[in-house]
Design an enzyme around this catalytic site. Structure first.
Site, PDB file in Angstrom:
ATOM      1  N   ARG A  23      50.187  45.302  35.994  1.00 21.77           N
ATOM      2  CA  ARG A  23      49.061  44.284  36.596  1.00 21.77           C
ATOM      3  C   ARG A  23      50.238  44.428  38.065  1.00 21.77           C
ATOM      4  NH1 ARG A  23      45.602  40.667  33.772  1.00 21.77           N
ATOM      5  NH2 ARG A  23      44.433  42.209  33.276  1.00 21.77           N
ATOM      6  N   ARG A  27      46.807  38.527  41.058  1.00 21.69           N
ATOM      7  CA  ARG A  27      46.639  37.759  41.838  1.00 21.69           C
ATOM      8  C   ARG A  27      48.066  37.426  42.578  1.00 21.69           C
ATOM      9  NH1 ARG A  27      43.445  35.500  37.026  1.00 21.69           N
ATOM     10  NH2 ARG A  27      44.988  36.956  36.169  1.00 21.69           N
ATOM     11  N   ARG A  36      41.119  39.310  47.604  1.00 26.25           N
ATOM     12  CA  ARG A  36      39.628  38.733  46.560  1.00 26.25           C
ATOM     13  C   ARG A  36      39.220  37.129  47.192  1.00 26.25           C
ATOM     14  NH1 ARG A  36      38.202  37.683  43.344  1.00 26.25           N
ATOM     15  NH2 ARG A  36      38.569  37.061  41.270  1.00 26.25           N
ATOM     16  N   ASP A  72      39.311  48.061  35.259  1.00 27.38           N
ATOM     17  CA  ASP A  72      39.597  46.857  34.018  1.00 27.38           C
ATOM     18  C   ASP A  72      39.434  48.238  32.827  1.00 27.38           C
ATOM     19  OD1 ASP A  72      40.235  44.349  33.389  1.00 27.38           O
ATOM     20  OD2 ASP A  72      38.722  44.340  32.117  1.00 27.38           O
ATOM     21  N   TYR A 155      36.011  42.441  22.335  1.00 31.71           N
ATOM     22  CA  TYR A 155      35.884  41.208  23.646  1.00 31.71           C
ATOM     23  C   TYR A 155      34.489  41.811  23.554  1.00 31.71           C
ATOM     24  CZ  TYR A 155      40.620  40.535  26.082  1.00 31.71           C
ATOM     25  OH  TYR A 155      41.374  40.428  26.638  1.00 31.71           O
TER      26      TYR A 155
HETATM   27  O1  CP3 Z   1      47.695  46.963  35.665  1.00 33.61           O
HETATM   28  C1  CP3 Z   1      47.250  47.198  36.323  1.00 33.61           C
HETATM   29  O2  CP3 Z   1      47.044  46.701  36.734  1.00 33.61           O
HETATM   30  C2  CP3 Z   1      46.097  47.785  35.718  1.00 33.61           C
HETATM   31  C3  CP3 Z   1      44.135  47.277  36.352  1.00 33.61           C
HETATM   32  C4  CP3 Z   1      44.486  45.960  35.290  1.00 33.61           C
HETATM   33  C5  CP3 Z   1      43.449  45.537  34.936  1.00 33.61           C
HETATM   34  N1  CP3 Z   1      43.205  45.094  34.033  1.00 33.61           N
HETATM   35  C6  CP3 Z   1      43.213  44.592  36.389  1.00 33.61           C
HETATM   36  C7  CP3 Z   1      43.086  42.952  36.383  1.00 33.61           C
HETATM   37  C8  CP3 Z   1      44.536  46.703  33.830  1.00 33.61           C
HETATM   38  C9  CP3 Z   1      45.211  47.871  33.515  1.00 33.61           C
HETATM   39  C10 CP3 Z   1      43.212  45.984  33.361  1.00 33.61           C
HETATM   40  C11 CP3 Z   1      43.812  46.483  31.813  1.00 33.61           C
HETATM   41  C12 CP3 Z   1      42.863  45.098  30.652  1.00 33.61           C
HETATM   42  N2  CP3 Z   1      42.106  44.417  31.103  1.00 33.61           N
HETATM   43  C13 CP3 Z   1      43.503  44.410  29.498  1.00 33.61           C
HETATM   44  C14 CP3 Z   1      44.771  45.338  28.840  1.00 33.61           C
HETATM   45  C15 CP3 Z   1      45.682  44.969  29.398  1.00 33.61           C
HETATM   46  C16 CP3 Z   1      46.459  43.907  29.515  1.00 33.61           C
HETATM   47  O3  CP3 Z   1      47.034  43.258  30.436  1.00 33.61           O
HETATM   48  O4  CP3 Z   1      46.381  42.793  27.536  1.00 33.61           O
HETATM   49  C17 CP3 Z   1      42.520  43.664  29.464  1.00 33.61           C
HETATM   50  C18 CP3 Z   1      42.660  42.539  27.578  1.00 33.61           C
HETATM   51  C19 CP3 Z   1      42.107  43.599  29.975  1.00 33.61           C
HETATM   52  C20 CP3 Z   1      40.131  42.437  29.945  1.00 33.61           C
HETATM   53  C21 CP3 Z   1      40.535  41.499  31.279  1.00 33.61           C
HETATM   54  N3  CP3 Z   1      40.651  41.678  32.810  1.00 33.61           N
HETATM   55  C22 CP3 Z   1      40.699  40.041  30.882  1.00 33.61           C
HETATM   56  C23 CP3 Z   1      40.919  39.381  29.633  1.00 33.61           C
HETATM   57  C24 CP3 Z   1      41.497  39.147  32.259  1.00 33.61           C
HETATM   58  C25 CP3 Z   1      41.172  38.214  32.161  1.00 33.61           C
HETATM   59  C26 CP3 Z   1      42.224  37.285  32.715  1.00 33.61           C
HETATM   60  C27 CP3 Z   1      43.281  37.853  33.892  1.00 33.61           C
HETATM   61  O5  CP3 Z   1      44.229  38.758  33.953  1.00 33.61           O
HETATM   62  O6  CP3 Z   1      42.356  37.549  34.480  1.00 33.61           O
HETATM   63  C28 CP3 Z   1      41.382  40.081  33.196  1.00 33.61           C
HETATM   64  C29 CP3 Z   1      40.629  40.282  34.950  1.00 33.61           C
HETATM   65  C30 CP3 Z   1      41.784  40.794  35.609  1.00 33.61           C
HETATM   66  N4  CP3 Z   1      42.124  42.440  35.418  1.00 33.61           N
HETATM   67  C31 CP3 Z   1      42.306  40.853  36.551  1.00 33.61           C
HETATM   68  C32 CP3 Z   1      43.219  41.389  37.029  1.00 33.61           C
HETATM   69  C33 CP3 Z   1      44.313  41.949  38.438  1.00 33.61           C
HETATM   70  C34 CP3 Z   1      41.888  39.372  36.892  1.00 33.61           C
HETATM   71  C35 CP3 Z   1      41.320  39.721  38.275  1.00 33.61           C
HETATM   72  C36 CP3 Z   1      40.937  38.857  39.475  1.00 33.61           C
HETATM   73  O7  CP3 Z   1      41.338  39.156  40.353  1.00 33.61           O
HETATM   74  O8  CP3 Z   1      40.424  37.635  39.200  1.00 33.61           O
END
Ligand code: CP3
Length: 346
Positions: A23, A27, A36, A72, A155
């Site tokens: 990540r 944010r 965003r 994602d 999910y």
């Molecule tokens: O690591 C990175 O920066 C690469 C991009 C990436 C994202 N999600 C961007 C994202 C990666 C590799 C993921 C993987 C992901 N997505 C996982 C496994 C990794 C982990 O963190 O455990 C999971 C479980 C998801 C599913 C997911 N996507 C959830 C549960 C959420 C909501 C929680 C949150 O952090 O907001 C997301 C959204 C998400 N994926 C965001 C980002 C940057 C936030 C979105 C936003 O801008 O509002």
């Protein structure tokens, strides 16, 4: 010349320790929040230009040693027939969790799932990979990724971030249905990661974040055979393959035996134990991302302690135990990256 991140994945000596953070595009960055403000999360994931912009920003801002594709683990679900949205995740609002309006609950639901064709269904991901490689100009390698079958299934079956009870009940009550689901999610993961690598990804990380939910018997029956197939597909494509999970300290050797080049460890175990138990693979981790919410000098000191404990043997990549959290101060991230690059064992 092999970049230090790829060299560390291969357990070759490096000039200094490589560091990247899960990540690292997100944010906590004002530049990401500005993007965003204008587009929803899924919209962002569907724009190759914006994917490249947000992927490369943390390389420019902090000097990380690897970029990770901005996307994602759930982006392919609409192509499988699932109605995915990110709640409250539209236009500027954060904290949007995933929601699936038609979750998979029985064998008929599993049978209806389609295997996505990345070129046809997810061209923006592959165009994003190519745009990132062009923007990076070889400065650092690009990591592609997919979700692990168990984590994605959680999910798909629960309908969002709602725990694991329905999926785990399915393992015991309807094991054939669960296997059919994992089979489809494995095939979907393999085609996606193969296409990302063909488009230019130079390493692959498998995000199996919630695998620590399963006990040893369920891991052997419902997860490890599928993970081994994904790892094999990546190795055949010729790039390093990284396992990521949390709560997996009891199973490190078994994970390594599945064919991964790098095994990630969270903050729940000493890094030196992980390295001693895994002499034949590289190790990545294990700073608690919450440490980065505290004072800068505490974060730097904790990072140094981990590097000291990890030791000078080649095959270590500095990272967090899980992703960067939105309230993280950017100056803490910068200070830790600089401290990793300046580190030397005494
Ligand atoms: O690591 C990175 O920066 C690469 C991009 C990436 C994202 N999600 C961007 C994202 C990666 C590799 C993921 C993987 C992901 N997505 C996982 C496994 C990794 C982990 O963190 O455990 C999971 C479980 C998801 C599913 C997911 N996507 C959830 C549960 C959420 C909501 C929680 C949150 O952090 O907001 C997301 C959204 C998400 N994926 C965001 C980002 C940057 C936030 C979105 C936003 O801008 O509002």
């Amino acid at each position: 010349m092999t970049h230090r991140f790829i060299a560390a994945c291969r357990r070759q000596p490096v000039d200094r320790l490589p560091v990247w953070m899960m990540r690292q595009a997100g944010r906590y960055q004002p530049s990401y929040r500005a993007v965003r403000q204008k587009v929803g999360f899924l919209e962002l994931c569907r724009s190759p230009e914006l994917i490249a912009q947000v992927t490369v920003a943390p390389i420019d801002e902090f000097g990380f040693d690897a970029a990770i594709l901005f996307s994602d683990i759930l982006v392919h679900l609409p192509a499988m027939g699932l109605d995915l949205s990110f709640e409250k995740g539209e236009k500027g609002k954060g904290d949007g969790g995933p929601k699936i309006a038609n979750p998979v609950r029985n064998r008929a639901d599993v049978d209806a799932l389609k295997i996505p064709s990345p070129k046809k269904d997810l061209p923006y991901v592959l165009d994003g990979v190519r745009a990132i490689r062009t923007a990076l100009q070889g400065r650092v390698p690009l990591i592609g990724f997919v979700g692990g079958p168990f984590t994605v299934a959680s999910y798909v079956v629960e309908g969002g971030s709602q725990g694991f009870t329905r999926l785990k009940t399915m393992l015991y009550a309807e094991p054939k249905t669960a296997h059919a689901l994992f089979e489809k999610l494995t095939q979907a993961a393999i085609v996606q990661i193969e296409e990302q690598i063909a488009a230019g990804a130079e390493a692959a990380q498998i995000f199996e974040s919630w695998l620590g939910e399963l006990d040893r018997f369920d891991l052997e029956e419902f997860s490890f055979p599928y993970l081994a197939r994904i790892a094999e597909a990546v190795r055949k494509a010729g790039v390093p393959v990284i396992f990521f999970g949390t709560g997996m300290g009891g199973h490190l050797e078994r994970i390594a035996s599945l064919g991964f080049d790098v095994v990630s460890v969270d903050w729940r175990m000493p890094i030196e134990d992980a390295r001693a138990r895994l002499p034949n693979v590289a190790v990545q981790g294990n700073l608690d991302s919450t440490v980065l919410l505290g004072p800068k000098d505490v974060a730097v000191e904790r990072a140094r302690r981990i590097m000291q404990a990890a030791g000078p043997k080649p095959g270590y990549i500095f990272n967090l135990g899980h992703g960067l959290q939105p309230p993280t101060p950017v100056e803490n991230v910068k200070a830790v990256v600089d401290a990793v690059h300046a580190f030397n064992w005494k």
